[in-house]
Design a protein around this motif. Structure first.
Motif, mmCIF file in Angstrom:
data_model
loop_
_atom_site.group_PDB
_atom_site.id
_atom_site.type_symbol
_atom_site.label_atom_id
_atom_site.label_comp_id
_atom_site.label_asym_id
_atom_site.label_seq_id
_atom_site.Cartn_x
_atom_site.Cartn_y
_atom_site.Cartn_z
ATOM 1 N N ASP A 1 5.622 -7.421 3.719
ATOM 2 C CA ASP A 1 5.118 -6.539 3.047
ATOM 3 C C ASP A 1 4.990 -5.928 4.812
ATOM 4 O O ASP A 1 5.231 -4.912 4.296
ATOM 5 C CB ASP A 1 4.736 -7.126 2.489
ATOM 6 C CG ASP A 1 5.163 -7.306 0.816
ATOM 7 O OD1 ASP A 1 6.425 -6.764 0.910
ATOM 8 O OD2 ASP A 1 4.487 -6.979 -0.286
ATOM 9 N N GLY A 43 5.981 -5.378 7.048
ATOM 10 C CA GLY A 43 6.987 -4.446 8.060
ATOM 11 C C GLY A 43 7.732 -3.581 6.917
ATOM 12 O O GLY A 43 8.086 -2.244 7.439
ATOM 13 N N LYS A 44 7.341 -3.189 6.016
ATOM 14 C CA LYS A 44 8.047 -2.094 5.044
ATOM 15 C C LYS A 44 6.960 -1.109 5.092
ATOM 16 O O LYS A 44 7.673 -0.439 4.795
ATOM 17 C CB LYS A 44 7.848 -2.739 3.884
ATOM 18 C CG LYS A 44 9.097 -4.329 3.134
ATOM 19 C CD LYS A 44 9.107 -4.574 1.940
ATOM 20 C CE LYS A 44 10.207 -5.871 1.956
ATOM 21 N NZ LYS A 44 9.921 -6.818 0.115
ATOM 22 N N GLU A 45 6.030 -1.024 4.622
ATOM 23 C CA GLU A 45 4.568 -0.825 5.131
ATOM 24 C C GLU A 45 4.289 0.142 6.354
ATOM 25 O O GLU A 45 4.442 1.413 5.610
ATOM 26 C CB GLU A 45 3.798 -1.271 4.555
ATOM 27 C CG GLU A 45 3.043 -1.482 2.940
ATOM 28 C CD GLU A 45 1.537 -2.591 3.712
ATOM 29 O OE1 GLU A 45 0.658 -2.916 4.014
ATOM 30 O OE2 GLU A 45 2.022 -3.302 1.866
ATOM 31 N N ALA A 94 6.551 1.201 7.769
ATOM 32 C CA ALA A 94 8.226 2.073 8.197
ATOM 33 C C ALA A 94 8.059 3.070 6.441
ATOM 34 O O ALA A 94 8.888 3.986 6.836
ATOM 35 C CB ALA A 94 9.592 0.961 7.674
ATOM 36 N N ALA A 95 7.048 2.720 6.130
ATOM 37 C CA ALA A 95 7.314 4.071 4.740
ATOM 38 C C ALA A 95 6.563 5.433 4.959
ATOM 39 O O ALA A 95 7.412 6.546 4.532
ATOM 40 C CB ALA A 95 6.488 3.649 4.089
#
Length: 321
Positions: free
Chosen positions: A280, A282-284, A286-287
């Motif tokens: 996660d 990488g997702k955080e 980009a958020a």
């Protein structure tokens, strides 16, 4: 002389890797006598090591250089003695030490690359400095010294709207403090005096418009913070007075922007994969680009309360810890 020791020892510890490197080079290359500052059990400590440590001391007065260099040499000798004993005890093979050395090396390499890539930031133009000055009157022409009281309220998200509503509905800050106590909400109170430039830019424009005794609500990681303006005093500065600080700030901002652009370019060209429990990450990252930022602060809708009430609430909530 004791003052020097407190300043230099941490710097010399940072220079540990460089010191070890110089020792290895010295075995293969003959040094001139003037290049050696001291010897510890046959190991040479060089003038370059001394100069490196001196360069890392901020604002070193020329008149203090001689005394400082002598203290640096003493500290290098102390450090070398400890390094030699650590090596004898095979601490260089200890997993924690190996990890620490690797982390220090990686940090130094990353900083060296970015420093070389970015170079020295250009001096901002007079027009850029003036533009920044004019766009931030709360820092300059309308600069104030603020006497603030902060009420940090630890509360879950589903309770925060009720807290805001209660603050707006309270006739005085004392009433609000009594409500917090009745709700058994963990509260901490603090107070202090700060000039405008020491306050977050996210809240400063709103704070500058508030009357003494008013409050504002700021989002916090574990709840909310109520900032009470207990008092303020105007203390403006001119463009000439502010110019050096603005120049440094603009240079820092330009460097940060360039560093981010360089890092973004490197990421775009690289193949990065987060694995396992870190997927996660990488997702955080980009958020923030996808979601609009939440306002950092909101003015309280409650009517202005006298500054005396601000003092009283600070005293009232101090016993709620």
């Amino acid at each position: 002389m004791q003052g020097f020791k407190k300043v230099y020892l941490p710097l010399l510890i940072v220079a540990l890797v460089a010191g070890c490197g110089d020792k290895k080079d010295g075995a293969a290359e003959e040094k001139k006598p003037t290049q050696v500052a001291a010897k510890v059990n046959g190991t040479e400590l060089t003038v370059s090591q001394v100069n490196y440590a001196l360069q890392r001391i901020p604002n070193l007065d020329k008149d203090q250089t001689k005394a400082a260099s002598l203290q640096v040499v003493r500290s290098l000798v102390d450090q070398e003695l400890l390094v030699q004993k650590a090596t004898e005890d095979k601490l260089d093979r200890d997993p924690n030490v190996v990890q620490a050395l690797d982390a220090a090396r990686r940090q130094i390499m990353a900083e060296a690359y970015m420093s070389r890539k970015l170079g020295t930031p250009a001096e901002p133009t007079d027009a850029e400095v003036t533009d920044y000055f004019n766009k931030h009157p709360e820092l300059f022409t309308q600069r104030k010294i603020y006497r603030l009281q902060e009420i940090s309220i630890k509360a879950p998200k589903d309770k925060q709207e009720e807290i805001r509503t209660q603050l707006a509905a309270s006739k005085t800050l004392n009433d609000f403090g009594a409500w917090l106590k009745a709700e058994n909400l963990p509260v901490k109170a603090a107070q202090g005096v700060k000039p405008a430039e020491q306050l977050p830019l996210e809240i400063l424009p709103q704070l500058a418009k508030m009357a003494d005794g008013q409050a504002m609500v700021v989002n916090a990681p574990d709840g909310l913070t109520v900032i009470v303006l207990a008092g303020s005093q105007a203390q403006p500065v001119t463009l000439e007075q502010a110019k050096p600080a603005i120049s440094r700030l603009l240079q820092t901002q330009a460097r940060q922007k360039a560093a981010k652009a360089e890092l973004d370019a490197l990421k775009a060209a690289a193949k990065i994969e987060y694995v396992g429990e870190f997927v996660d990450a990488g997702k955080e990252a980009a958020a923030p680009a996808a979601a609009p930022a939440q306002p950092a602060a909101e003015p309280a809708a409650a009517p202005a309360a006298p500054a005396a009430d601000a003092d009283a609430i600070s005293k009232g909530v101090s016993g709620l810890k």
